[in-house]
Scaffold this motif. Sequence first.
Motif, mmCIF file in Angstrom:
data_model
loop_
_atom_site.group_PDB
_atom_site.id
_atom_site.type_symbol
_atom_site.label_atom_id
_atom_site.label_comp_id
_atom_site.label_asym_id
_atom_site.label_seq_id
_atom_site.Cartn_x
_atom_site.Cartn_y
_atom_site.Cartn_z
ATOM 1 N N PHE A 11 0.864 -1.178 0.000
ATOM 2 C CA PHE A 11 0.000 0.000 0.000
ATOM 3 C C PHE A 11 0.899 1.225 0.000
ATOM 4 O O PHE A 11 1.772 1.358 0.854
ATOM 5 N N LYS A 12 0.686 2.118 -0.963
ATOM 6 C CA LYS A 12 1.464 3.363 -1.015
ATOM 7 C C LYS A 12 0.522 4.519 -1.291
ATOM 8 O O LYS A 12 -0.278 4.479 -2.231
ATOM 9 N N SER A 13 0.629 5.561 -0.475
ATOM 10 C CA SER A 13 -0.160 6.766 -0.669
ATOM 11 C C SER A 13 0.787 7.956 -0.539
ATOM 12 O O SER A 13 1.490 8.085 0.460
ATOM 13 N N ALA A 14 0.825 8.796 -1.593
ATOM 14 C CA ALA A 14 1.780 9.908 -1.615
ATOM 15 C C ALA A 14 1.293 11.000 -2.549
ATOM 16 O O ALA A 14 0.451 10.759 -3.418
ATOM 17 N N PRO A 15 1.835 12.206 -2.375
ATOM 18 C CA PRO A 15 1.510 13.277 -3.315
ATOM 19 C C PRO A 15 1.898 12.864 -4.730
ATOM 20 O O PRO A 15 2.905 12.189 -4.931
ATOM 21 N N GLY A 16 1.069 13.245 -5.691
ATOM 22 C CA GLY A 16 1.345 12.917 -7.089
ATOM 23 C C GLY A 16 0.058 12.704 -7.851
ATOM 24 O O GLY A 16 -1.033 12.884 -7.322
ATOM 25 N N GLY A 17 0.196 12.301 -9.073
ATOM 26 C CA GLY A 17 -0.981 12.073 -9.908
ATOM 27 C C GLY A 17 -1.589 13.381 -10.362
ATOM 28 O O GLY A 17 -1.262 14.455 -9.861
ATOM 29 N N SER A 40 -5.417 13.058 0.365
ATOM 30 C CA SER A 40 -5.084 11.704 0.786
ATOM 31 C C SER A 40 -6.329 10.854 1.047
ATOM 32 O O SER A 40 -6.433 9.718 0.572
ATOM 33 N N ASP A 41 -7.277 11.399 1.793
ATOM 34 C CA ASP A 41 -8.477 10.633 2.135
ATOM 35 C C ASP A 41 -9.266 10.224 0.902
ATOM 36 O O ASP A 41 -9.758 9.095 0.808
ATOM 37 N N GLU A 42 -9.408 11.131 -0.048
ATOM 38 C CA GLU A 42 -10.166 10.812 -1.264
ATOM 39 C C GLU A 42 -9.481 9.706 -2.060
ATOM 40 O O GLU A 42 -10.129 8.756 -2.508
ATOM 41 N N ALA A 43 -8.166 9.813 -2.232
ATOM 42 C CA ALA A 43 -7.432 8.797 -2.996
ATOM 43 C C ALA A 43 -7.507 7.440 -2.304
ATOM 44 O O ALA A 43 -7.706 6.407 -2.953
ATOM 45 N N THR A 45 -9.846 6.354 -0.190
ATOM 46 C CA THR A 45 -11.222 5.856 -0.260
ATOM 47 C C THR A 45 -11.501 5.215 -1.616
ATOM 48 O O THR A 45 -12.078 4.126 -1.701
ATOM 49 N N LEU A 46 -11.068 5.882 -2.687
ATOM 50 C CA LEU A 46 -11.263 5.337 -4.032
ATOM 51 C C LEU A 46 -10.479 4.038 -4.222
ATOM 52 O O LEU A 46 -10.988 3.074 -4.811
ATOM 53 N N ALA A 47 -9.247 4.002 -3.707
ATOM 54 C CA ALA A 47 -8.424 2.796 -3.852
ATOM 55 C C ALA A 47 -9.009 1.625 -3.067
ATOM 56 O O ALA A 47 -9.057 0.501 -3.572
ATOM 57 N N TYR A 48 -9.452 1.881 -1.836
ATOM 58 C CA TYR A 48 -10.067 0.803 -1.043
ATOM 59 C C TYR A 48 -11.320 0.268 -1.734
ATOM 60 O O TYR A 48 -11.561 -0.938 -1.749
ATOM 61 N N ALA A 49 -12.115 1.149 -2.320
ATOM 62 C CA ALA A 49 -13.334 0.721 -3.018
ATOM 63 C C ALA A 49 -12.981 -0.135 -4.235
ATOM 64 O O ALA A 49 -13.626 -1.163 -4.493
ATOM 65 N N ASP A 69 -4.435 -13.403 5.457
ATOM 66 C CA ASP A 69 -3.467 -14.266 4.784
ATOM 67 C C ASP A 69 -2.309 -13.484 4.175
ATOM 68 O O ASP A 69 -1.333 -14.083 3.737
ATOM 69 N N PHE A 70 -2.400 -12.161 4.121
ATOM 70 C CA PHE A 70 -1.395 -11.329 3.454
ATOM 71 C C PHE A 70 -0.402 -10.729 4.442
ATOM 72 O O PHE A 70 -0.761 -10.354 5.552
ATOM 73 N N ASP A 71 0.853 -10.625 4.008
ATOM 74 C CA ASP A 71 1.820 -9.766 4.674
ATOM 75 C C ASP A 71 1.603 -8.381 4.078
ATOM 76 O O ASP A 71 1.642 -8.216 2.859
ATOM 77 N N ILE A 72 1.365 -7.381 4.915
ATOM 78 C CA ILE A 72 0.997 -6.046 4.444
ATOM 79 C C ILE A 72 2.147 -5.072 4.694
ATOM 80 O O ILE A 72 2.705 -5.017 5.786
ATOM 81 N N TYR A 73 2.481 -4.304 3.658
ATOM 82 C CA TYR A 73 3.529 -3.292 3.728
ATOM 83 C C TYR A 73 2.918 -1.945 3.376
ATOM 84 O O TYR A 73 2.236 -1.819 2.365
ATOM 85 N N VAL A 74 3.167 -0.931 4.208
ATOM 86 C CA VAL A 74 2.559 0.392 4.034
ATOM 87 C C VAL A 74 3.643 1.445 3.860
ATOM 88 O O VAL A 74 4.614 1.492 4.619
ATOM 89 N N ASP A 75 3.466 2.294 2.860
ATOM 90 C CA ASP A 75 4.308 3.472 2.631
ATOM 91 C C ASP A 75 3.352 4.642 2.481
ATOM 92 O O ASP A 75 2.826 4.890 1.407
ATOM 93 N N ASP A 76 3.078 5.325 3.592
ATOM 94 C CA ASP A 76 2.094 6.404 3.603
ATOM 95 C C ASP A 76 2.799 7.728 3.895
ATOM 96 O O ASP A 76 3.264 7.951 5.007
ATOM 97 N N ALA A 77 2.879 8.589 2.898
ATOM 98 C CA ALA A 77 3.606 9.849 3.014
ATOM 99 C C ALA A 77 2.786 10.964 3.634
ATOM 100 O O ALA A 77 3.243 12.089 3.717
ATOM 101 N N GLU A 78 1.579 10.675 4.090
ATOM 102 C CA GLU A 78 0.695 11.727 4.589
ATOM 103 C C GLU A 78 1.352 12.551 5.703
ATOM 104 O O GLU A 78 1.244 13.759 5.727
ATOM 105 N N GLY A 79 2.023 11.919 6.616
ATOM 106 C CA GLY A 79 2.640 12.641 7.719
ATOM 107 C C GLY A 79 4.002 13.229 7.378
ATOM 108 O O GLY A 79 4.608 13.910 8.178
ATOM 109 N N ALA A 80 4.477 12.979 6.159
ATOM 110 C CA ALA A 80 5.836 13.401 5.786
ATOM 111 C C ALA A 80 5.894 14.828 5.261
ATOM 112 O O ALA A 80 6.964 15.340 5.019
ATOM 113 N N GLN A 81 4.764 15.462 5.041
ATOM 114 C CA GLN A 81 4.818 16.809 4.447
ATOM 115 C C GLN A 81 5.045 17.862 5.487
ATOM 116 O O GLN A 81 4.694 17.820 6.584
#
Length: 81
Positions: A11-17, A40-43, A45-49, A69-81
Amino acid sequence: MNCARRPQLFFKSAPGGPLGWRTTIRADGLPEVKEDGRNSDEAKTLAYASLQRLVDASEAQGKPLDIEDFDIYVDDAEGAQ
């Protein structure tokens, strides 16, 4: 000892697009999900849907997926700004 590799979910969420924020989800056995939003929240929400639609489709084909059953890896840049 079971050394079988567990499926991966990245899972990756970051500025861009084009709208300002992009969330990408890659899960073994499913097509990549990439959604853009104005924040961030809109992106997310759309990705989870989108991911849920893929999971539902897999289940309808007799291939149920369980997040446990999954190993989950998160890269969330929301707090990095």
